[in-house]
Design an enzyme around this catalytic site. Structure first.
Site, PDB file in Angstrom:
ATOM      1  N   VAL A 280       2.190 -22.401  21.015  1.00 49.63           N
ATOM      2  CA  VAL A 280       2.556 -21.887  22.341  1.00 49.63           C
ATOM      3  C   VAL A 280       1.300 -21.937  23.212  1.00 49.63           C
ATOM      4  O   VAL A 280       0.272 -21.340  22.882  1.00 49.63           O
ATOM      5  CB  VAL A 280       3.112 -20.451  22.226  1.00 49.63           C
ATOM      6  CG1 VAL A 280       3.311 -19.837  23.605  1.00 49.63           C
ATOM      7  CG2 VAL A 280       4.415 -20.479  21.448  1.00 49.63           C
TER       8      VAL A 280
ATOM      9  N   HIS B 121       0.816  -1.225   0.000  1.00 47.73           N
ATOM     10  CA  HIS B 121       0.000   0.000   0.000  1.00 47.73           C
ATOM     11  C   HIS B 121       0.844   1.267   0.000  1.00 47.73           C
ATOM     12  O   HIS B 121       1.883   1.326   0.655  1.00 47.73           O
ATOM     13  CB  HIS B 121      -0.883   0.021   1.253  1.00 47.73           C
ATOM     14  CG  HIS B 121      -2.063  -0.894   1.156  1.00 47.73           C
ATOM     15  ND1 HIS B 121      -3.114  -0.651   0.319  1.00 47.73           N
ATOM     16  CD2 HIS B 121      -2.343  -2.052   1.806  1.00 47.73           C
ATOM     17  CE1 HIS B 121      -4.004  -1.627   0.444  1.00 47.73           C
ATOM     18  NE2 HIS B 121      -3.561  -2.491   1.339  1.00 47.73           N
TER      19      HIS B 121
ATOM     20  N   LYS C 187      -9.139  -0.810   3.498  1.00 49.30           N
ATOM     21  CA  LYS C 187      -8.491   0.132   2.608  1.00 49.30           C
ATOM     22  C   LYS C 187      -9.050  -0.045   1.207  1.00 49.30           C
ATOM     23  O   LYS C 187      -8.651   0.603   0.278  1.00 49.30           O
ATOM     24  CB  LYS C 187      -6.975  -0.078   2.624  1.00 49.30           C
ATOM     25  CG  LYS C 187      -6.348   0.916   3.569  1.00 49.30           C
ATOM     26  CD  LYS C 187      -4.905   0.620   3.823  1.00 49.30           C
ATOM     27  CE  LYS C 187      -4.819  -0.669   4.544  1.00 49.30           C
ATOM     28  NZ  LYS C 187      -5.774  -0.707   5.640  1.00 49.30           N
TER      29      LYS C 187
ATOM     30  N   CYS D 128      -3.620 -31.911 -11.336  1.00 54.68           N
ATOM     31  CA  CYS D 128      -2.201 -32.125 -11.000  1.00 54.68           C
ATOM     32  C   CYS D 128      -1.959 -32.604  -9.571  1.00 54.68           C
ATOM     33  O   CYS D 128      -0.871 -33.093  -9.272  1.00 54.68           O
ATOM     34  CB  CYS D 128      -1.388 -30.869 -11.280  1.00 54.68           C
ATOM     35  SG  CYS D 128      -1.887 -29.443 -10.306  1.00 54.68           S
TER      36      CYS D 128
ATOM     37  N   SER E 131      -4.342  -4.872   8.298  1.00 48.11           N
ATOM     38  CA  SER E 131      -3.883  -4.223   7.078  1.00 48.11           C
ATOM     39  C   SER E 131      -3.364  -2.827   7.430  1.00 48.11           C
ATOM     40  O   SER E 131      -3.981  -2.158   8.264  1.00 48.11           O
ATOM     41  CB  SER E 131      -5.044  -4.127   6.090  1.00 48.11           C
ATOM     42  OG  SER E 131      -4.579  -3.807   4.835  1.00 48.11           O
TER      43      SER E 131
ATOM     44  N   ILE F   2      -1.490  -6.588  14.061  1.00 48.11           N
ATOM     45  CA  ILE F   2      -1.004  -6.180  12.732  1.00 48.11           C
ATOM     46  C   ILE F   2      -2.073  -6.509  11.687  1.00 48.11           C
ATOM     47  O   ILE F   2      -2.042  -7.538  11.026  1.00 48.11           O
ATOM     48  CB  ILE F   2       0.349  -6.855  12.381  1.00 48.11           C
ATOM     49  CG1 ILE F   2       1.339  -6.744  13.550  1.00 48.11           C
ATOM     50  CG2 ILE F   2       0.919  -6.242  11.111  1.00 48.11           C
ATOM     51  CD1 ILE F   2       1.791  -5.352  13.908  1.00 48.11           C
TER      52      ILE F   2
ATOM     53  N   CYS G 104       1.607 -29.151 -13.779  1.00 49.44           N
ATOM     54  CA  CYS G 104       0.396 -28.318 -13.671  1.00 49.44           C
ATOM     55  C   CYS G 104       0.211 -27.625 -15.015  1.00 49.44           C
ATOM     56  O   CYS G 104       0.984 -26.726 -15.375  1.00 49.44           O
ATOM     57  CB  CYS G 104       0.571 -27.295 -12.550  1.00 49.44           C
ATOM     58  SG  CYS G 104      -0.682 -26.013 -12.555  1.00 49.44           S
TER      59      CYS G 104
ATOM     60  N   ARG H  67      -8.459 -10.165   9.815  1.00 48.11           N
ATOM     61  CA  ARG H  67      -7.477  -9.139  10.196  1.00 48.11           C
ATOM     62  C   ARG H  67      -7.426  -9.066  11.724  1.00 48.11           C
ATOM     63  O   ARG H  67      -8.464  -9.134  12.378  1.00 48.11           O
ATOM     64  CB  ARG H  67      -7.894  -7.774   9.639  1.00 48.11           C
ATOM     65  CG  ARG H  67      -8.172  -7.743   8.144  1.00 48.11           C
ATOM     66  CD  ARG H  67      -8.887  -6.444   7.801  1.00 48.11           C
ATOM     67  NE  ARG H  67      -9.209  -6.276   6.399  1.00 48.11           N
ATOM     68  CZ  ARG H  67     -10.346  -6.689   5.828  1.00 48.11           C
ATOM     69  NH1 ARG H  67     -11.260  -7.344   6.532  1.00 48.11           N
ATOM     70  NH2 ARG H  67     -10.576  -6.450   4.550  1.00 48.11           N
TER      71      ARG H  67
END
Ligand SMILES: Cc1cc2nc3c(=O)[nH]c(=O)nc-3n(C[C@H](O)[C@H](O)[C@H](O)COP(=O)(O)OP(=O)(O)OC[C@H]3O[C@@H](n4cnc5c(N)ncnc54)[C@H](O)[C@@H]3O)c2cc1C
Length: 568
Positions: A252, A129, A334, A532, A422, A420, A490, A395
């Site tokens: 974890v 971006h 966005k 494939c 977008s 974290i 493929c 997100r």
């Protein structure tokens, strides 16, 4: 707004919801009647401008599903020690691991899934971006701007495709033109270079698929595109080349803190000793923070759906065509738009919907219909029949709608790269630089050890062969030297047996069909692997010395008895 005003407003949404301040963060608790109200309360609480919002409100109508855990239960990692343990192998965790692996540190990456980039990092638009729609004071804006500029060099050094193809933000009403000065102002504030207005007539010439009734566009030349999983694999392979260890199927489960430091990381494969820990756990990053008793933010997942069109539709654009975002302010996306991917497909989406389920990958026909209708207004030729697949991702949003990249105040050797959302793909390399510098400081402050970039660090990665993109003479020469490159497996994407073997012999091989698909696009074409996949499974079985039947598509463990670690 002050705390009592907030409490009054929360009470109006759901009687009994209560807010209080603890350690600089606003905490809210109580019972709401719906999940939408839980999110509304959190958004309201963010208006208090505290350190963060911890939303403990519950709702009766829907329950959060537990985190998906690997089936593996063993003690194969019990007692292992590392200087740094990175939790999560998305693009952020892998970029951090790469940055740290260049230093005199032993690094382990723990990932609960079977490969890197299984969650949000492969379920996005792949847009690098420009960052014009972000708020100038936010951390997101800072990391986006730096990250965007780093991709040119990274893609050249690490051999992954990055195309700076620019994006057009199209105006659909005359009054939108009044916002042109606002775009220029935002561009200056967010350090976005080269932004310019393109007239209606010029837009018609440059982007012939854009509807003729459009009123011009802003062109953002710094916008670019990558295949997000290939970028993540490149970061991870470079980390592995520099001796970072990757442990897949490793979740974890707890953190043990002693004297204000995380000392042990409890996993489904035993207890690992760590001198420092990085939290890059995506939608679970608030849960990891809570394990260290460091609760000051909450993730509320926001799902986005995308669709991929056949390469036949590739002529729609070489660039990105987005609708002006004003009509979608509430959607917090966005916007994506109609995006030409680095591999030549057209991707359309995403939308944005709050969901309580952190790993909600479901798609709905309603989303597909709505996304298509939205973007058909800008690109009328979009056709449902050209869709070859669709997918969703979640997100990792905080209520402050910003990234959390900082050292923990509760556990002095823990660094968060959390929330974290977008533009996290764009920002990842810049976040990695900041986190690595936090780790340097941890080692000098706590362990009195000086951390340096090693003189023998490997900074480059050889790009894998892509036979279909080679000039004929070069292809001929390669096939002569190794006939496997002439055997197409493929047919849709023209991927050869040689390319598949190459990814299975890389520094971070993962022996299942989806992992091969992400690395060399085998199965990403129109037939989506229908033809494939059996051949790919056969090649994997040969390379991993296992039976054909034990090769999995994706989820689950690939080869029984094979050590799920890559380190050299
Ligand atoms: C629909 C959509 C479109 C987007 N489009 C763009 C875009 O065009 N450009 C852009 O810049 N950004 C985009 N983004 C955002 C971008 O995808 C994310 O910001 C980025 O991928 C986040 O990376 P991450 O490594 O933090 O998270 P993830 O990729 O989710 O990685 C976190 C990892 O941590 C692992 N994990 C979690 N808990 C544990 C645990 N307890 N133990 C071990 N492992 C654990 C998870 O399995 C996961 O693999 C988009 C996102 C979505 C959903």
């Amino acid at each position: 707004m002050n705390l009592s005003a907030l409490n009054r407003k929360l009470d109006a949404i759901s009687p009994g919801i209560h807010a209080f301040i603890d350690d600089g963060a606003v905490h809210i608790e109580g019972q709401c009647s719906s999940y939408d109200d839980v999110v509304r309360c959190g958004i309201l609480a963010a208006r208090l401008h505290s350190r963060g919002v911890v939303n403990d409100c519950t709702c009766a109508d829907v329950k959060e599903e537990p985190m998906r855990l690997p089936e593996t239960q063993d003690l194969s990692l019990d007692g292992r020690s590392f200087d740094v343990v990175v939790i999560g192998a998305g693009v952020v965790g892998c970029a951090i691991a790469m940055e740290l692996s260049h230093r005199n540190l032993s690094v382990a990456v723990l990932e609960k899934e079977y490969d890197v980039a299984v969650r949000a990092s492969s379920r996005n638009d792949g847009m690098i971006h420009p960052g014009i729609d972000l708020h100038p004071g936010q951390r997101k804006t800072y990391f986006n701007c730096r990250g965007n500029r780093m991709y040119t060099d990274l893609s050249q050094r690490l051999g992954f495709k990055f195309i700076r193809n620019g994006s057009y933000v199209v105006f659909d009403r005359w009054w939108n033109l009044l916002t042109v000065p606002f775009f220029h102002l935002r561009a200056a504030m967010c350090h976005v270079d080269g932004v310019r207005y393109v007239t209606h007539r010029k837009l018609g010439r440059l982007q012939t698929s854009v509807a003729s009734w459009q009123k011009g566009a802003m062109f953002l030349p710094s916008s670019g595109i990558v295949e997000p999983y290939q970028a993540t694999v490149a970061f991870a392979e470079n980390a592995a080349d520099n001796k970072a260890s990757f442990f897949f199927d490793t979740a974890v489960l707890d953190l043990i803190c002693t004297d204000g430091l995380v000392s042990q990381v409890i996993t489904n494969r035993g207890t690992i000793h760590a001198l420092s820990v990085v939290n890059a756990a995506g939608v679970y990053s608030d849960r990891i923070a809570a394990l260290a008793n460091d609760r000051f933010f909450t993730i509320h997942p926001r799902k986005g759906t995308e669709m991929i069109l056949d390469k036949d539709a590739g002529s729609i654009t070489e660039s990105v065509i987005a609708k002006v975002p004003f009509s979608d302010v509430k959607q917090h996306t966005k916007g994506g738009g109609v995006v030409r991917t680095a591999s030549g497909n057209i991707l359309v989406g995403p939308d944005a919907h709050e969901t309580i389920q952190r790993e909600d990958d479901s798609t709905s026909s309603q989303s597909i219909t709505d996304i298509l209708a939205k973007h058909k207004a800008t690109v009328p030729s979009l056709d449902k029949r050209q869709i070859i697949t669709y997918f969703s991702g979640t997100r990792a949003c905080t209520y402050e709608e910003d990234f959390v990249v900082e050292r923990s105040t509760k556990a002095g050797n823990l660094v968060h790269a959390a929330g974290i959302q977008s533009p996290g793909l764009t920002a990842a390399p810049a976040i990695a630089v900041e986190v690595a510098s936090d780790i340097d400081n941890i080692f000098s402050d706590i362990y009195k050890r000086s951390i340096k970039v090693r003189s023998d660090a490997i900074l480059t990665r050889k790009a894998p062969h892509v036979v279909s993109e080679m000039p004929l003479e070069q292809r001929d020469e390669l096939i002569r030297s190794n006939p496997d490159y002439g055997q197409i497996v493929c047919r849709c994407e023209q991927v050869s047996r040689g390319e598949i073997i190459e990814v299975l012999r890389s520094s971070l091989p993962v022996y299942n069909i989806d992992a091969v698909k992400r690395r060399c696009r085998c199965g990403m074409g129109r037939c989506q692997g229908s033809f494939c996949s059996p051949s790919v499974a056969g090649i994997i079985a040969e390379e991993a010395h296992c039976s054909f039947e034990s090769v999995c598509k994706g989820l689950g463990v690939f080869v029984k008895g094979k050590v799920k670690e890559t380190s050299r």
